[in-house]
Design a protein around this motif. Structure first.
Motif, PDB file in Angstrom:
ATOM      1  N   GLN A 173     -11.770  -3.002  -7.760  1.00  0.00           N
ATOM      2  CA  GLN A 173     -10.341  -2.998  -8.035  1.00  0.00           C
ATOM      3  C   GLN A 173      -9.575  -3.465  -6.804  1.00  0.00           C
ATOM      4  O   GLN A 173      -9.745  -2.930  -5.710  1.00  0.00           O
ATOM      5  N   VAL A 183      -6.045  -4.579  -4.562  1.00  0.00           N
ATOM      6  CA  VAL A 183      -4.610  -4.461  -4.325  1.00  0.00           C
ATOM      7  C   VAL A 183      -4.158  -5.825  -3.827  1.00  0.00           C
ATOM      8  O   VAL A 183      -4.379  -6.174  -2.671  1.00  0.00           O
ATOM      9  N   LEU A 230      -7.469  -4.359  -0.119  1.00  0.00           N
ATOM     10  CA  LEU A 230      -6.309  -5.229   0.051  1.00  0.00           C
ATOM     11  C   LEU A 230      -6.799  -6.660   0.190  1.00  0.00           C
ATOM     12  O   LEU A 230      -7.576  -6.976   1.097  1.00  0.00           O
ATOM     13  N   LEU A 235       0.848  -1.184   0.000  1.00  0.00           N
ATOM     14  CA  LEU A 235       0.000   0.000   0.000  1.00  0.00           C
ATOM     15  C   LEU A 235       0.891   1.244   0.000  1.00  0.00           C
ATOM     16  O   LEU A 235       1.904   1.286   0.700  1.00  0.00           O
ATOM     17  N   SER A 236       0.475   2.248  -0.739  1.00  0.00           N
ATOM     18  CA  SER A 236       1.186   3.520  -0.725  1.00  0.00           C
ATOM     19  C   SER A 236       0.886   4.254   0.576  1.00  0.00           C
ATOM     20  O   SER A 236      -0.032   3.900   1.328  1.00  0.00           O
ATOM     21  N   SER A 275     -14.620   3.165  -0.647  1.00  0.00           N
ATOM     22  CA  SER A 275     -13.155   3.125  -0.728  1.00  0.00           C
ATOM     23  C   SER A 275     -12.748   2.364  -1.973  1.00  0.00           C
ATOM     24  O   SER A 275     -13.366   1.367  -2.341  1.00  0.00           O
ATOM     25  N   SER A 276     -11.667   2.848  -2.615  1.00  0.00           N
ATOM     26  CA  SER A 276     -11.147   2.162  -3.799  1.00  0.00           C
ATOM     27  C   SER A 276      -9.954   1.284  -3.460  1.00  0.00           C
ATOM     28  O   SER A 276      -9.384   0.644  -4.349  1.00  0.00           O
ATOM     29  N   THR A 277      -9.568   1.239  -2.182  1.00  0.00           N
ATOM     30  CA  THR A 277      -8.417   0.441  -1.764  1.00  0.00           C
ATOM     31  C   THR A 277      -8.904  -0.837  -1.104  1.00  0.00           C
ATOM     32  O   THR A 277      -9.391  -0.810   0.030  1.00  0.00           O
ATOM     33  N   GLU A 303      -0.408   7.144   0.827  1.00  0.00           N
ATOM     34  CA  GLU A 303      -1.745   7.722   0.695  1.00  0.00           C
ATOM     35  C   GLU A 303      -2.817   6.679   0.992  1.00  0.00           C
ATOM     36  O   GLU A 303      -3.817   6.973   1.666  1.00  0.00           O
ATOM     37  N   GLN A 304      -2.629   5.449   0.490  1.00  0.00           N
ATOM     38  CA  GLN A 304      -3.607   4.397   0.752  1.00  0.00           C
ATOM     39  C   GLN A 304      -3.646   4.021   2.235  1.00  0.00           C
ATOM     40  O   GLN A 304      -4.713   3.812   2.803  1.00  0.00           O
ATOM     41  N   ARG A 305      -2.469   3.946   2.855  1.00  0.00           N
ATOM     42  CA  ARG A 305      -2.399   3.590   4.268  1.00  0.00           C
ATOM     43  C   ARG A 305      -3.125   4.602   5.159  1.00  0.00           C
ATOM     44  O   ARG A 305      -3.647   4.240   6.209  1.00  0.00           O
ATOM     45  N   VAL A 341      -9.379   1.746   3.992  1.00  0.00           N
ATOM     46  CA  VAL A 341      -8.863   0.498   3.447  1.00  0.00           C
ATOM     47  C   VAL A 341      -9.835  -0.641   3.749  1.00  0.00           C
ATOM     48  O   VAL A 341     -10.226  -0.840   4.906  1.00  0.00           O
TER      49      VAL A 341
END
Length: 459
Positions: free
Chosen positions: A112, A114, A100, A42-43, A96-98, A45-47, A51
């Protein structure tokens, strides 16, 4: 006041060289988990944002939680066992787009991912820990037993409200994980283990129950929390005879006297506790006297941090630590005065309050209300019944009829008719006619959901 993160709490409760997570494949310290968590895919920004944790591996989920609490704005714990259409809806509500995930194939099209494909965890010491100091919101999906799952947010403070954080020492109970760790009950076990000084045993969640219990035995598990349904299944495994438990906890379903007595007889040196908790109300209270229900004195002198009241035969809970609205909807599940209608129907008998069943799960037999749980408790009191499910069967005359499936002690039999006749007579001795199951079927096993509860529904 500076906010303390999960990683800081765990580090304070465990020596750096003491393992806190145990599997048949190895054990891990807080330093190893932090070292791996610093390398999540995770970047920055994502962290620091929102999430979704869609992780089948409980070890990876534990690592991500320790890494992200105090840094992320919000986290959503989402079980990969969740149906695809529900996953899509919950991710959309969380906005959220993140996402994991270690199982991207179990995500619906359009979400999408990760991917977290590296299965190895580092054993090297972590860099000096720097907490983000953020009050991360932990978000959970409700069980959806009686409707579409919704999202409820908790702060770490509310999740750990009833947990006693230990200092260094070898005397903490080592908890076994039999719940799905992405759910509220599973997180309660995880936090109790890693903050209580004993750690958590993580069996392979996809293995048969007997193999999971075998892992608990090999890893010296001393405390287990499970639903009454899961406990009944566990007691039927040969591996359970080798468990040396000091703590037996039940939750998620009504704890009846038959299962409480069976557990007390099997684990004679264990403390038997049943707890009342829900995703909305949080961890409310526990009962330690070995009896079904709870003392009526809780209404006037409730456990620390909560208040209880009865409203139209339903239990209401006031827990100041919980957030009162569903995430992504804006609708409140708490009343304006802070009380949450749990939907659980109770009855006061003398100095005891007993649970009867879920208001929205009642069977309507010609205008007479039948709680499946009450009939199940009677069936489970029969010496030949290992587990039971009572459900509604459609009827053109009465609207619904009561039906039941049972698993016999010792396994299936060639001719079930004598047992069925005996069970029907057993029920008629106690129940009014409309509550007696019209259909009783002997089955090999009963389906349970990822939360360890019986899968309910009509037929």
């Amino acid at each position: 006041m500076k906010r303390t993160s999960l990683a800081e709490l765990v580090a304070a409760a465990n020596a750096p060289v003491s393992p806190i997570l145990f599997m048949d494949t190895g054990s891990w310290t807080i330093h190893a988990l932090r070292a791996t968590g610093e390398r999540l895919p995770l970047s920055h920004e994502q962290r620091s944002g929102d999430v979704v944790l869609h992780l089948a591996s409980p070890l990876k989920l534990a690592t991500a939680l320790i890494a992200l609490d105090g840094t992320a704005n919000r986290i959503l714990l989402l079980s990969p066992a969740t149906p695809l259409h529900v996953t899509r809806s919950l991710v959309a509500s969380f906005e959220s787009s993140t996402v994991l995930t270690d199982e991207p194939d179990r995500l619906p099209p359009g979400v999408q991912a990760v991917p977290w494909t590296d299965n190895g965890l580092l054993q090297e010491p972590a860099d000096p820990f720097q907490s983000g100091g953020r009050d991360t919101l932990w978000t959970f999906a409700t069980s959806g037993t009686t409707g579409t799952p919704k999202l409820v947010a908790h702060r770490l403070a509310s999740l750990t409200r009833t947990i006693k954080v230990a200092g260094f020492g070898p005397n903490g109970w080592r908890w076994g994980m039999l719940f799905d760790m992405a759910r509220f009950a599973g997180i309660q076990v995880f936090l109790q283990g890693v903050l209580g000084g004993g750690g958590v045993v993580l069996p392979n969640p996809t293995a048969p129950l007997g193999e999971q219990v075998g892992t608990l035995v090999r890893q010296n598990c001393s405390a287990v929390s499970a639903t009454p349904t899961m406990w009944r299944k566990l007691l039927m495994t040969t591996e359970s005879n080798l468990l040396q438990l000091r703590q037996v906890t039940l939750g998620g379903e009504i704890a009846d006297n038959s299962v409480l007595s069976a557990l007390a007889a099997r684990f004679r040196n264990a403390r038997i506790v049943h707890i009342y908790a829900s995703t909305e109300a949080g961890a409310a209270f526990s009962v330690v006297d070995g009896q079904a229900g709870f003392p009526a004195s809780y209404l006037d002198d409730p456990p620390r941090g909560i208040r209880l009241r009865l409203f139209d035969r339903r239990l209401a809970v006031h827990n100041e630590a919980v957030l009162p609205e569903y995430v992504g909807e804006g609708s409140r599940f708490a009343e304006e005065d802070g009380f949450i209608d749990t939907g659980d129907v109770v009855e006061r008998m003398g100095d005891r309050i007993y649970f009867r069943g879920r208001e929205n799960g009642a069977i309507n037999v010609g205008g007479n209300k039948v709680f499946p749980e009450e009939v199940e408790q009677l069936l489970l009191a029969h010496p030949l019944v290992a587990s039971a499910r009572v459900y509604a069967k459609a009827s053109p005359i009465t609207g619904q009829l009561v039906a039941a499936e049972i698993v016999q002690v010792g396994g299936p039999i060639d001719d079930s008719q004598p047992l069925v006749a005996d069970l029907r007579a057993w029920c008629r001795e106690t129940l009014p006619p409309w509550q007696v199951p019209v259909f009783i079927k002997v089955v090999e096993h009963l389906a349970i959901n990822p939360g360890g509860k019986i899968v309910r529904g009509s037929s």
